[in-house]
Design an enzyme around this catalytic site. Structure first.
Site, PDB file in Angstrom:
ATOM      1  N   ASN A 172     -10.109 -17.377 -21.878  1.00  0.00           N
ATOM      2  CA  ASN A 172      -9.692 -17.109 -20.520  1.00  0.00           C
ATOM      3  C   ASN A 172      -9.892 -18.396 -19.726  1.00  0.00           C
ATOM      4  O   ASN A 172     -10.987 -18.937 -19.685  1.00  0.00           O
ATOM      5  CB  ASN A 172     -10.534 -15.956 -19.947  1.00  0.00           C
ATOM      6  CG  ASN A 172     -10.074 -15.532 -18.584  1.00  0.00           C
ATOM      7  OD1 ASN A 172      -9.982 -16.348 -17.673  1.00  0.00           O
ATOM      8  ND2 ASN A 172      -9.806 -14.256 -18.427  1.00  0.00           N
ATOM      9  N   GLU A 193      -6.189 -13.891 -24.643  1.00  0.00           N
ATOM     10  CA  GLU A 193      -5.166 -13.542 -25.617  1.00  0.00           C
ATOM     11  C   GLU A 193      -3.882 -14.329 -25.387  1.00  0.00           C
ATOM     12  O   GLU A 193      -3.261 -14.788 -26.348  1.00  0.00           O
ATOM     13  CB  GLU A 193      -4.856 -12.033 -25.563  1.00  0.00           C
ATOM     14  CG  GLU A 193      -6.032 -11.149 -25.920  1.00  0.00           C
ATOM     15  CD  GLU A 193      -6.925 -10.788 -24.734  1.00  0.00           C
ATOM     16  OE1 GLU A 193      -7.656  -9.792 -24.865  1.00  0.00           O
ATOM     17  OE2 GLU A 193      -6.906 -11.487 -23.708  1.00  0.00           O
ATOM     18  N   CYS A 203      -6.823  -6.251 -21.650  1.00  0.00           N
ATOM     19  CA  CYS A 203      -6.345  -5.638 -20.406  1.00  0.00           C
ATOM     20  C   CYS A 203      -4.898  -5.180 -20.603  1.00  0.00           C
ATOM     21  O   CYS A 203      -4.284  -5.415 -21.641  1.00  0.00           O
ATOM     22  CB  CYS A 203      -6.460  -6.645 -19.265  1.00  0.00           C
ATOM     23  SG  CYS A 203      -5.281  -8.018 -19.396  1.00  0.00           S
ATOM     24  N   ASP A 251     -10.677 -11.051 -12.000  1.00  0.00           N
ATOM     25  CA  ASP A 251     -10.015 -11.192 -13.293  1.00  0.00           C
ATOM     26  C   ASP A 251      -9.299  -9.917 -13.714  1.00  0.00           C
ATOM     27  O   ASP A 251      -8.214  -9.970 -14.274  1.00  0.00           O
ATOM     28  CB  ASP A 251     -11.016 -11.610 -14.362  1.00  0.00           C
ATOM     29  CG  ASP A 251     -10.335 -11.932 -15.691  1.00  0.00           C
ATOM     30  OD1 ASP A 251      -9.551 -12.902 -15.706  1.00  0.00           O
ATOM     31  OD2 ASP A 251     -10.569 -11.225 -16.671  1.00  0.00           O
ATOM     32  N   SER A 256     -11.917  -5.690 -25.110  1.00  0.00           N
ATOM     33  CA  SER A 256     -10.714  -4.862 -25.138  1.00  0.00           C
ATOM     34  C   SER A 256      -9.637  -5.483 -24.253  1.00  0.00           C
ATOM     35  O   SER A 256      -9.911  -5.846 -23.110  1.00  0.00           O
ATOM     36  CB  SER A 256     -11.049  -3.450 -24.637  1.00  0.00           C
ATOM     37  OG  SER A 256      -9.902  -2.634 -24.619  1.00  0.00           O
ATOM     38  N   CYS A 288      -2.497  -8.147 -21.368  1.00  0.00           N
ATOM     39  CA  CYS A 288      -2.569  -8.631 -22.750  1.00  0.00           C
ATOM     40  C   CYS A 288      -2.138  -7.565 -23.750  1.00  0.00           C
ATOM     41  O   CYS A 288      -1.564  -7.887 -24.796  1.00  0.00           O
ATOM     42  CB  CYS A 288      -3.971  -9.147 -23.044  1.00  0.00           C
ATOM     43  SG  CYS A 288      -4.369 -10.614 -22.038  1.00  0.00           S
ATOM     44  N   HIS A 294      -5.162 -15.630 -19.580  1.00  0.00           N
ATOM     45  CA  HIS A 294      -6.160 -14.789 -20.249  1.00  0.00           C
ATOM     46  C   HIS A 294      -6.396 -15.319 -21.657  1.00  0.00           C
ATOM     47  O   HIS A 294      -5.605 -16.101 -22.187  1.00  0.00           O
ATOM     48  CB  HIS A 294      -5.672 -13.345 -20.306  1.00  0.00           C
ATOM     49  CG  HIS A 294      -5.719 -12.649 -18.988  1.00  0.00           C
ATOM     50  ND1 HIS A 294      -5.863 -11.293 -18.886  1.00  0.00           N
ATOM     51  CD2 HIS A 294      -5.641 -13.112 -17.716  1.00  0.00           C
ATOM     52  CE1 HIS A 294      -5.878 -10.936 -17.613  1.00  0.00           C
ATOM     53  NE2 HIS A 294      -5.740 -12.030 -16.885  1.00  0.00           N
TER      54      HIS A 294
END
Length: 154
Positions: free
Chosen positions: A46, A59, A84, A147, A82, A87, A57
């Site tokens: 991130n 990912e 968001c 975020d 996990s 993503c 982010h």
């Protein structure tokens, strides 16, 4: 790569990214994209704070670092937290077939939705990932809520 040992080894890559992000003053979420043969295709963290980019982010950073592929069905996205909804949408949009998640206690993102749509989910409940996020959220709640797109703590 399907075994727990393989998943833990892949998670170690994402954890290194998360720690690097925290050391840079950012949000400690790391990710990595692996090919079907276990080859590391891209890694990232991130970088919203560091780059001033709300779309950076973990990912998405790992996905971008992997570059163009003909298809993503055989790939595995590994993330310390996990994913968001943003993503999770990336995973669905490009057909990433497997997501390995370090933890989902501090934030339960879109991984149930991904599973409902055929993405294989491996949730590791890794204590190091949990401790990293728990400590960060306690120290920087305003940055965390920014975020995840929640205004109540701003």
């Amino acid at each position: 790569m399907t075994g727990t040992t393989d998943a833990a080894a892949m998670l170690a890559v994402a954890l290194r990214e998360a720690r690097a992000g925290l050391a840079e003053g950012g949000i400690p979420i790391g990710a990595a994209l692996f090919g079907a043969d276990g080859e590391l295709l891209g890694r990232g963290r991130n970088r919203r704070v560091q780059d001033g980019d709300p779309s950076a982010h973990g990912e998405t950073s790992a996905f971008r670092a992997a570059g163009r592929l003909r298809g993503y069905a055989g790939t595995t996205m590994v993330t310390t937290l996990s994913p968001c909804w943003y993503c999770s949408g990336l995973v669905r949009q490009f057909g990433i077939g497997h997501v390995v998640i370090g933890e989902a206690r501090t934030f339960h993102g879109g991984h149930d939705w991904l599973a409902e749509h055929g993405v294989r989910i491996t949730l590791l409940n890794d204590p190091e990932c949990y401790d990293l996020m728990r400590d960060f959220i306690a120290a920087r709640p305003e940055l965390w809520f920014e975020d995840i797109g929640r205004q109540e703590a701003l």
